[in-house]
Design a protein around this motif. Structure first.
Motif, mmCIF file in Angstrom:
data_model
loop_
_atom_site.group_PDB
_atom_site.id
_atom_site.type_symbol
_atom_site.label_atom_id
_atom_site.label_comp_id
_atom_site.label_asym_id
_atom_site.label_seq_id
_atom_site.Cartn_x
_atom_site.Cartn_y
_atom_site.Cartn_z
ATOM 1 N N ARG A 335 0.828 -1.208 0.000
ATOM 2 C CA ARG A 335 0.000 0.000 0.000
ATOM 3 C C ARG A 335 0.860 1.254 0.000
ATOM 4 N NH1 ARG A 335 -0.273 4.237 3.625
ATOM 5 N NH2 ARG A 335 0.003 2.740 5.305
ATOM 6 N N LYS A 336 1.909 1.276 0.810
ATOM 7 C CA LYS A 336 2.798 2.436 0.856
ATOM 8 C C LYS A 336 3.459 2.682 -0.491
ATOM 9 C CE LYS A 336 4.201 2.488 5.742
ATOM 10 N NZ LYS A 336 5.362 2.325 6.651
ATOM 11 N N SER A 337 3.941 1.610 -1.115
ATOM 12 C CA SER A 337 4.628 1.745 -2.389
ATOM 13 C C SER A 337 3.697 2.298 -3.460
ATOM 14 C CB SER A 337 5.176 0.379 -2.827
ATOM 15 O OG SER A 337 5.763 0.460 -4.111
ATOM 16 N N TRP A 338 2.497 1.733 -3.557
ATOM 17 C CA TRP A 338 1.544 2.195 -4.552
ATOM 18 C C TRP A 338 1.090 3.625 -4.263
ATOM 19 C CZ3 TRP A 338 0.434 1.463 -9.278
ATOM 20 C CH2 TRP A 338 0.574 0.217 -9.878
ATOM 21 N N THR A 339 0.978 3.959 -3.006
ATOM 22 C CA THR A 339 0.552 5.314 -2.650
ATOM 23 C C THR A 339 1.557 6.347 -3.142
ATOM 24 O OG1 THR A 339 -0.654 4.523 -0.702
ATOM 25 C CG2 THR A 339 -0.043 6.844 -0.735
ATOM 26 N N GLU A 340 2.837 6.064 -2.960
ATOM 27 C CA GLU A 340 3.867 7.001 -3.434
ATOM 28 C C GLU A 340 3.824 7.138 -4.948
ATOM 29 O OE1 GLU A 340 5.503 8.863 -1.393
ATOM 30 O OE2 GLU A 340 4.612 7.809 0.311
ATOM 31 N N ILE A 341 3.684 6.006 -5.646
ATOM 32 C CA ILE A 341 3.636 6.032 -7.113
ATOM 33 C C ILE A 341 2.425 6.826 -7.588
ATOM 34 C CG2 ILE A 341 3.299 4.600 -9.166
ATOM 35 C CD1 ILE A 341 4.871 2.374 -7.655
ATOM 36 N N ALA A 342 1.263 6.513 -7.013
ATOM 37 C CA ALA A 342 0.023 7.157 -7.451
ATOM 38 C C ALA A 342 0.007 8.641 -7.107
ATOM 39 C CB ALA A 342 -1.178 6.450 -6.823
ATOM 40 N N THR A 343 0.536 8.999 -5.945
ATOM 41 C CA THR A 343 0.547 10.411 -5.542
ATOM 42 C C THR A 343 1.394 11.238 -6.495
ATOM 43 O OG1 THR A 343 0.207 9.852 -3.210
ATOM 44 C CG2 THR A 343 1.126 12.017 -3.693
ATOM 45 N N ALA A 344 2.587 10.752 -6.810
ATOM 46 C CA ALA A 344 3.470 11.485 -7.721
ATOM 47 C C ALA A 344 2.822 11.648 -9.089
ATOM 48 C CB ALA A 344 4.809 10.757 -7.838
ATOM 49 N N ALA A 345 2.209 10.572 -9.595
ATOM 50 C CA ALA A 345 1.574 10.631 -10.914
ATOM 51 C C ALA A 345 0.362 11.558 -10.901
ATOM 52 C CB ALA A 345 1.170 9.224 -11.360
ATOM 53 N N ALA A 346 -0.413 11.523 -9.813
ATOM 54 C CA ALA A 346 -1.609 12.364 -9.710
ATOM 55 C C ALA A 346 -1.238 13.844 -9.648
ATOM 56 C CB ALA A 346 -2.419 11.964 -8.487
ATOM 57 N N ILE A 347 -0.190 14.165 -8.897
ATOM 58 C CA ILE A 347 0.270 15.560 -8.817
ATOM 59 C C ILE A 347 0.706 16.055 -10.191
ATOM 60 C CG2 ILE A 347 2.111 17.038 -7.928
ATOM 61 C CD1 ILE A 347 1.999 15.395 -5.330
ATOM 62 N N GLU A 348 1.477 15.229 -10.897
ATOM 63 C CA GLU A 348 1.953 15.618 -12.235
ATOM 64 C C GLU A 348 0.770 15.809 -13.189
ATOM 65 O OE1 GLU A 348 5.074 14.105 -15.707
ATOM 66 O OE2 GLU A 348 4.574 12.802 -14.014
ATOM 67 N N GLN A 349 -0.211 14.890 -13.132
ATOM 68 C CA GLN A 349 -1.370 14.997 -14.022
ATOM 69 C C GLN A 349 -2.142 16.285 -13.762
ATOM 70 O OE1 GLN A 349 -5.655 12.776 -14.532
ATOM 71 N NE2 GLN A 349 -3.898 11.470 -14.136
ATOM 72 N N TYR A 350 -2.367 16.584 -12.491
ATOM 73 C CA TYR A 350 -3.128 17.792 -12.157
ATOM 74 C C TYR A 350 -2.371 19.048 -12.594
ATOM 75 C CZ TYR A 350 -5.224 21.503 -9.347
ATOM 76 O OH TYR A 350 -5.800 22.683 -8.926
ATOM 77 N N GLN A 351 -1.070 19.081 -12.357
ATOM 78 C CA GLN A 351 -0.289 20.259 -12.718
ATOM 79 C C GLN A 351 -0.190 20.440 -14.235
ATOM 80 O OE1 GLN A 351 3.294 19.449 -10.414
ATOM 81 N NE2 GLN A 351 2.631 20.858 -8.797
ATOM 82 N N ASN A 352 -0.369 19.343 -14.973
ATOM 83 C CA ASN A 352 -0.312 19.425 -16.435
ATOM 84 C C ASN A 352 -1.653 19.774 -17.066
ATOM 85 O OD1 ASN A 352 2.420 18.865 -16.584
ATOM 86 N ND2 ASN A 352 2.130 16.663 -16.835
ATOM 87 N N GLN A 353 -2.726 19.756 -16.274
ATOM 88 C CA GLN A 353 -4.013 20.168 -16.804
ATOM 89 C C GLN A 353 -3.960 21.666 -17.095
ATOM 90 O OE1 GLN A 353 -6.968 18.922 -13.960
ATOM 91 N NE2 GLN A 353 -6.615 16.743 -14.337
ATOM 92 N N LEU A 354 -4.394 22.051 -18.266
ATOM 93 C CA LEU A 354 -4.182 23.412 -18.750
ATOM 94 C C LEU A 354 -4.756 24.467 -17.815
ATOM 95 C CD1 LEU A 354 -4.816 22.978 -22.586
ATOM 96 C CD2 LEU A 354 -2.630 23.177 -21.386
ATOM 97 N N GLU A 355 -6.001 24.248 -17.361
ATOM 98 C CA GLU A 355 -6.619 25.280 -16.524
ATOM 99 C C GLU A 355 -6.135 25.216 -15.086
ATOM 100 O OE1 GLU A 355 -9.773 22.026 -17.104
ATOM 101 O OE2 GLU A 355 -7.919 22.765 -18.017
ATOM 102 N N ASN A 356 -5.685 24.033 -14.645
ATOM 103 C CA ASN A 356 -5.149 23.858 -13.285
ATOM 104 C C ASN A 356 -6.063 24.525 -12.248
ATOM 105 O OD1 ASN A 356 -3.302 22.813 -11.482
ATOM 106 N ND2 ASN A 356 -1.908 24.548 -11.606
ATOM 107 N N ALA A 357 -7.379 24.319 -12.423
ATOM 108 C CA ALA A 357 -8.370 25.024 -11.613
ATOM 109 C C ALA A 357 -8.486 24.423 -10.221
ATOM 110 C CB ALA A 357 -9.736 24.975 -12.308
ATOM 111 N N ARG A 358 -9.054 25.219 -9.305
ATOM 112 C CA ARG A 358 -9.368 24.690 -7.984
ATOM 113 C C ARG A 358 -10.475 23.658 -8.138
ATOM 114 N NH1 ARG A 358 -12.293 25.660 -3.190
ATOM 115 N NH2 ARG A 358 -10.995 25.367 -1.335
ATOM 116 N N GLY A 359 -10.313 22.515 -7.472
ATOM 117 C CA GLY A 359 -11.209 21.386 -7.688
ATOM 118 C C GLY A 359 -10.455 20.349 -8.491
ATOM 119 N N ILE A 360 -9.923 19.336 -7.817
ATOM 120 C CA ILE A 360 -8.993 18.395 -8.449
ATOM 121 C C ILE A 360 -9.731 17.129 -8.849
ATOM 122 C CG2 ILE A 360 -6.902 17.027 -8.089
ATOM 123 C CD1 ILE A 360 -6.229 19.121 -5.834
#
Length: 672
Positions: A335-360
């Motif tokens: 669970r810890k390993s997957w959490t780190e992988i998923a968190t990093a990927a989720a942060i990158e995906q959100y930051q790459n969204q063009l509008e980067n709006a509040r509400g993730i």
């Protein structure tokens, strides 16, 4: 004291302006009277006053070691439920219990199963699989119970929205008792009995209970009010895991649970303590439960089957307990390993969204069991409600969401329900699903709803509103002791925190095995030197240097090491103040003003050449009652008792305007 459900932080967030700390509106003499009555520090009474405790009786009730438990039969269907259960036990046919895959659901299932078995019932407990079954009572569970020739089906920590499944049970003449604490929909299931806050004499009191807390009430009713220590232990874990309000009987439940869990000889609990690296027979702390025990129990349902955790907590042999605990430990590492992988990927995906709006809203090929943790991390990191979906290649994407601050995530999803397949949960945590072709439409609608809710809020970002402004001399062992005594803290009754600053940075040092904690040596404006420690401090602090002016939101902690108790000041957030007013400057201005009879406003430009922040200081002096003004001048006022600069709202706004906010203050340590 139901009004405490609206705590001080809600009141602060409803203001047009944000605060760094809350000032007390109480009369100082009244605070002194109450403090003397209870033999407690003046500051402690001030803190409780700000949280809504204004009378001797309110404070006495809160300080009481053992607030009373509410009677089980305050649930209107409780006696009916007990009658149905008694009749089914006498039939000697199986009773099926259907639980949930999180810690609250598992502990609720264990409590009720144990309570029924002690009455001689034949019990079959099913806990749905997170991926294969989904949440709550399903039609297939009903059909399976009918095949088993069950005499009764009882839900725990679910069922209040299981409309179709309960209808199916009716068709098969299978009685259903729903016990749940989740939010209900417009329609209620047509069950034979519903043990839920909507059918309770005091819905506000009942709504504070977790699913395990509701199961505990049913267990107590079945046993004529008797409560086993095992049930207390399990219900306290459920309340903590589901982040229930730490008010009323929940406070007693957690206190009682800590005592039981510290001495509990249960084979499964001892085995779990062992794999978690905690010694048996020693007092267990709230933090150890939250960060070491509950995440492990949750790992079973997140990464495999929650039945593993249920078997561990029910009645395992010593050998079985050891094997189950080792399995859970392995799942927790996964669970810890997957959490780190998923968190990093989720942060990158959100930051790459063009509008980067509040509400993730993000999604990815991650285990469904970790998306709730990832959502919690994103919500905290970006200070915004977050929904995270697991994409397992199917048409329906299932996910989990977490709120931030006072945003009701359930209300947000209700505004987006036409784009969702289904959803449910609480104001602060939800589960939901969306069809793949609706994913983008949901994301746009979710972000639009969040934006509309926030459009009237003040743009100034304040890291955290605290309970007061504190100097080093006030961070005493006595205060730390009392703050420890006021535990447990949690939802509805947050831990007390304080603003400290502006202070001068003298030195800082990275510490810890991974050099990820920061120890500060600082000097406050009374020239007292003290230390702060910031766990999981952001690396941007490396840009700070001795001589910088800092502010921080801190907690005062009573730390015990090798038998010695001492005060530690833990930083929750810190930043640089850029050119703030300092006490020396304020004193200098006040001394100059005291020598004047009045200051003509037409001459202000002349004085401001020598005293450049005179306008700001005069506004503060007027606010504090040291001066009055009319259209032409400021006039000195003789005051009987001096007011402190910390009482000035204008001064707070000045500090906020001079904050250099750390870009990333969130700790991404393993979430439960």
């Amino acid at each position: 004291m139901d009004r405490l459900m609206i705590d001080v932080y809600q009141e602060v967030n409803d203001r047009e302006d944000k605060l760094l700390w809350v000032n007390s509106s109480a009369d100082s003499e009244e605070i002194d009277r109450i403090a003397e009555h209870f033999s407690v520090p003046h500051l402690l009474v001030e803190l409780l006053w700000k949280r809504g405790f204004h009378t001797l009786s309110e404070i006495a009730e809160f300080l009481a070691e053992s607030p009373s438990y509410s009677p089980p039969d305050d649930f209107l269907d409780m006696n009916l439920a007990c009658q149905i259960i008694a009749e089914c036990i006498s039939s000697h046919q199986p009773i099926v219990v259907v639980g949930d895959y999180d810690v609250d659901g598992v502990t609720a299932s264990t409590i009720l199963t144990d309570a029924l078995e002690r009455l001689g019932a034949k019990v079959v407990c099913w806990i749905p699989h997170r991926v294969e079954d989904g949440y709550g009572l399903q039609v297939k569970h009903v059909e399976k119970a009918v095949q088993l020739e069950a005499s009764l089906l009882i839900t725990v920590d679910n069922g209040i929205r299981a409309i179709e499944a309960v209808k199916t049970a009716r068709l098969f003449h299978l009685p259903v008792i729903v016990t749940d604490h989740h939010e209900h929909g417009e329609e209620l299931p047509i069950a034979h009995a519903i043990v839920h806050y909507i059918r309770h004499r005091n819905a506000i009191v009942a709504k504070r209970l977790s699913g395990a807390g509701v199961a505990l009430k049913l267990a107590a009713a079945l046993h004529n009010g008797h409560i086993e220590n095992k049930w207390i232990a399990l219900a306290s874990l459920g309340a903590l895991a589901d982040v229930m309000p730490m008010l009323g009987e929940n406070r007693r439940l957690i206190k009682d649970g800590l005592q039981v869990l510290s001495q509990w000889s249960h084979a499964g609990w001892r085995a779990l303590l062992h794999v978690a690296g905690l010694p048996e027979g020693e007092s267990i702390t709230l933090q150890q439960l939250l960060w070491r025990m509950i995440p492990r129990l949750n790992a079973a349902g997140r990464m495999d089957s929650a039945d593993i955790a249920f078997r561990l907590l029910h009645r395992p042999s010593s050998e079985e307990a050891k094997s189950l605990a080792e399995t859970i430990e392995s799942l927790n590492r996964e669970r810890k390993s997957w959490t780190e992988i998923a968190t990093a990927a989720a942060i990158e995906q959100y930051q790459n969204q063009l509008e980067n709006a509040r509400g993730i809203v993000v999604w990815g090929e991650w285990p469904l069991g970790v998306v709730g943790i990832v959502a919690a991390r994103l919500a905290e990191k970006f200070q915004s409600p977050a929904i995270v979906f697991a994409n397992n290649g199917q048409h329906l994407l299932r996910g989990s969401g977490r709120s931030y601050g006072n945003d009701s995530l359930l209300a947000i999803l209700e505004s987006c329900q036409e784009t969702l397949h289904h959803f449910g949960g609480h104001d602060y945590a939800v589960g939901c699903a969306v069809e793949r072709h609706q994913l983008e439409a949901f994301r746009r609608q979710f972000q639009s709803t969040v934006k509309n809710q926030a459009k009237d809020k003040h743009d100034v970002h304040v890291p955290l509103t605290s309970d007061g402004n504190l100097m080093f001399r006030e961070a005493t062992p006595e205060l730390a002791h009392w703050l420890t005594r006021l535990q447990p803290y949690g939802n509805g009754f947050k831990s007390f925190c304080f603003y400290m600053g502006p202070v001068e940075l003298i030195d800082m040092q990275w510490i810890g095995k991974e050099q990820n904690h920061l120890r500060f040596t600082v000097r406050d404006e009374e020239a007292t030197i003290g230390q702060w420690i910031w766990f999981q401090a952001p690396k941007i602090c490396n840009s700070w240097h001795p001589g910088d002016c800092l502010g921080a939101i801190v907690e005062i902690v009573e730390n015990q090491w090798q038998g010695q108790k001492r005060v530690q000041i833990h930083v929750k957030n810190a930043w640089r103040h850029l050119h703030p007013l300092r006490r020396q400057e304020i004193s200098k201005y006040y001394h100059w003003f005291s020598q004047q009879s009045q200051i003509d406003k037409q001459n202000l430009h002349h004085w401001q050449k020598k005293l450049p922040r005179l306008n700001l200081l005069m506004s503060i002096f007027c606010e504090l009652g040291f001066a009055v003004e009319d259209a032409t001048a400021y006039y000195k006022v003789q005051v009987e008792s001096a007011r402190k600069i910390r009482d000035s709202f204008i001064y707070q706004q000045h500090l906020i305007e001079n904050m250099e906010i750390v870009a990333d203050t969130s700790s991404l340590s393993s979430a439960r």
